[in-house]
Design an enzyme around this catalytic site. Sequence first.
Site, short mmCIF file in Angstrom:
data_model
loop_
_atom_site.label_atom_id
_atom_site.label_comp_id
_atom_site.label_asym_id
_atom_site.label_seq_id
_atom_site.Cartn_x
_atom_site.Cartn_y
_atom_site.Cartn_z
N GLY A 192 6.63 1.72 -6.60
CA GLY A 192 7.09 3.09 -6.27
C GLY A 192 8.60 3.35 -7.38
O GLY A 192 8.42 3.70 -7.87
N ILE B 263 10.60 1.40 -8.97
CA ILE B 263 10.65 -0.06 -10.29
C ILE B 263 10.11 0.49 -10.87
O ILE B 263 9.21 1.23 -10.79
CB ILE B 263 10.21 -1.28 -9.51
N GLY C 268 8.63 0.03 10.51
CA GLY C 268 8.67 1.41 9.98
C GLY C 268 7.53 0.40 8.24
O GLY C 268 7.60 1.61 7.53
N LYS D 137 -3.12 -0.50 -7.65
CA LYS D 137 -1.88 -0.41 -8.50
C LYS D 137 -2.48 -1.86 -9.65
O LYS D 137 -1.91 -0.95 -10.55
CB LYS D 137 -0.50 -1.31 -7.71
N GLY E 33 8.37 3.82 0.06
CA GLY E 33 10.08 4.71 0.47
C GLY E 33 10.40 5.74 -0.14
O GLY E 33 9.77 5.97 -0.97
#
Lengths: 438, 438
Positions: free
Chosen positions: A137, A139, A190, A208, A307
């Site tokens: 994400g 990072i 969520g 990943k 996110g």
Amino acid sequence: MAGDVIGVGMIGLGTVGSGVAELLRDQGDLYAQRTGKRIELRRVLVRDVEKAKASGLVDPAIVTDDQEQIISAKDIDVVIEVAGGVEPIDSLMQFALEHGKHVVTANKSLLAAKGPELFAVARDHGVSIAFEASCGGGIPCVTAMTTGLMANRIDALFGILNGTCNYILTEMTGSGKTYAQALAEAQEAGFAEADPALDVSGQDAAQKLAILASLAFGVRITGDDVHAIGVDGLDLEDITLGDEMGYDIKLLAIAERWPGSKWVNIGVQPCFIKKDELLAQVAGPYNALSVHGHAAGHTLYYGQGAGQLPTASAVVSDLLGIVSGSASAAFSNMRLTPDLTQPAHILDRRDTESAYYLRMQTLDVPGVMAEVTSILGDKGISLSQVLQHESKAGEVVSLVVTTHLTRLGDVEDAAEEIAGLEPIQGEPVIIRVIEMPA
Amino acid sequence: MAGDVIGVGMIGLGTVGSGVAELLRDQGDLYAQRTGKRIELRRVLVRDVEKAKASGLVDPAIVTDDQEQIISAKDIDVVIEVAGGVEPIDSLMQFALEHGKHVVTANKSLLAAKGPELFAVARDHGVSIAFEASCGGGIPCVTAMTTGLMANRIDALFGILNGTCNYILTEMTGSGKTYAQALAEAQEAGFAEADPALDVSGQDAAQKLAILASLAFGVRITGDDVHAIGVDGLDLEDITLGDEMGYDIKLLAIAERWPGSKWVNIGVQPCFIKKDELLAQVAGPYNALSVHGHAAGHTLYYGQGAGQLPTASAVVSDLLGIVSGSASAAFSNMRLTPDLTQPAHILDRRDTESAYYLRMQTLDVPGVMAEVTSILGDKGISLSQVLQHESKAGEVVSLVVTTHLTRLGDVEDAAEEIAGLEPIQGEPVIIRVIEMPA
């Protein structure tokens, strides 16, 4: 990148796409100040044009369902792909690259499946693919691997790469919830999808890890090369017993270069780590990647692994890197991507070595401990800790041992033999215990 | 960078220089594989040629004390500066840049003092300056700021940027050692210099923070702009009392954009942070930088902030970035460096707001608490915690209060008034208490 205005086409307007649109709309002045160029979002390709126009997220005039307006349009310099999935995105990407568009993608499945082919097409056409958002994400861990740590022979990666799993494990550890309870909570908060399979099975982290390990080791690794065990089979009792022995549980994505060899050990699995390790402090939906380089030593990168805005941050940072030429130079001139490297030599997981935690359910009858330890001893497995709580004779009780460094195949064989003993109930549980490199 | 062989000249052959020489010697094949080019260390400039030749660290034939052989030699493409100090290195760097050499430097003092001038010279001559090694040793935090987080408006940096201080504080916290004992141990363990002044005064961290905050906020900040309070005045008693209140102490380098304004608050000082913060887990000589971006949210970068190979890792990674063109593109095309930005608007520290810890030594006589709290109340300072251990009447006792968000100037004024009270001994101790952004 030539010209004072950069034309961007985006494929997809879901969660991440909306975040990208928001950043480009609200931070245009900042980006112009930093790069000296204006960045214009000129087209957004969606399936449902009317819905996207009504969303208010982008100027309705730039919404289209005609792919040619993005992948071959003259006024598009960079294509941002945030649609996800492998097909038909792979063909769209290929066309865009063939038409001289740089590509920024957040699509780990695509890269894990078709990375080498797409990288080669980009190279043939003098453009680049940037993919910081595919791992971790917000990072910047891909950038660390392709620039800041370039001087290192990377020896190992230990990553918490899936926020859903880490949220679930944090809840199980902290509040004594079962897996099912913690998953339901994660869904409510969520942090987990309605269908959580890709996350909780470890597959998402495996994809990943394939991308990151390919860059780190300079070899070609696909998602299929990565053996994955998820959090969905975890028993709260093991978390509780591990806690007593000084361990936290984390779903770790691990890639290790086997010392002094061409072999790589790569896999995703729940592991015990000592409570005072920095990775053990990574709580809730956060991600982190520990990198062990021969010169930099241990470095760690921490942040939000998913996110809307964190992922959009990675996408737009890649875009700015292409606009400035830094991302494209790294892509074109560094030989890191798996189109230029050889398939990895993946070590058979049974031949890997580690410490392990082994829990057996046994009837508390005389002699069982002797039988268990004798089986372990026969395989050359030496023990570091033994834990059995007080029980009444004849009850079923948990017997836990932890081993010193041991070949996994030997542990699995011993576990199978132990399962055959009369007083043992069911299959022993095996969990890797990580000793982090110094 | 054109040509298949890149010629490198290095200024300095101390700890870091030896590490760079070692990496270039041992990893030449790896770097050639990654960049497609051979990197040749062609000259090393030292003061004492005989000593360097005898060291065995580099080929004696390349050791020289003639600066022209590096800064103006035709076969040198990149100059690595690991000598340190501001003069005469600034003139050497300027000559090298004017002769079209890219520069890689680990020299934070040079950049904090002469950065804007040198960056401008580089720009005028179409070359670049790379300086990852100037901040955070082996941690690629400069790269994060100039590439991976580019899409963010950075709102705050919280850094543990000096390993010597962090080692000392870890020892004081964990083993109850006094500052003097911990410093002596750090010196013995090689984590502190014989003359530790630059480190323990906070000046070293201040220079690094000036460099990082300049990049993060896009403004010009020099080391002199950064108010620094070191660890050398810290009393073990405050660490012990803070511990009781749930805090760890860290020397934090903090740069904050004042919300909704042009003002920046920047300084280095010992601070209390909650024990469960990730920064509180950074122990011993390790460094870490927490960055708060408006899109990525909180990301953190951790690793060895000093040492031979970690720092050499940063230097050589920069070198490879110049060889591939990525570092040079970022330098040339992104408008981040302080030659292109305006001086920062530094907020007067008395006008900054935070929570604070205030310790007073007082004779335990009736009425003192009422007097102290009335002075604080008159300044509009509201309290969150009060701590006073049991004592006998007439004894000197520590009275601690922590405040809610308060203007520092008001806290300092109150402390001065409190110091004037009859039962109060000496000056109250004021320590900032950090509430990390969400």
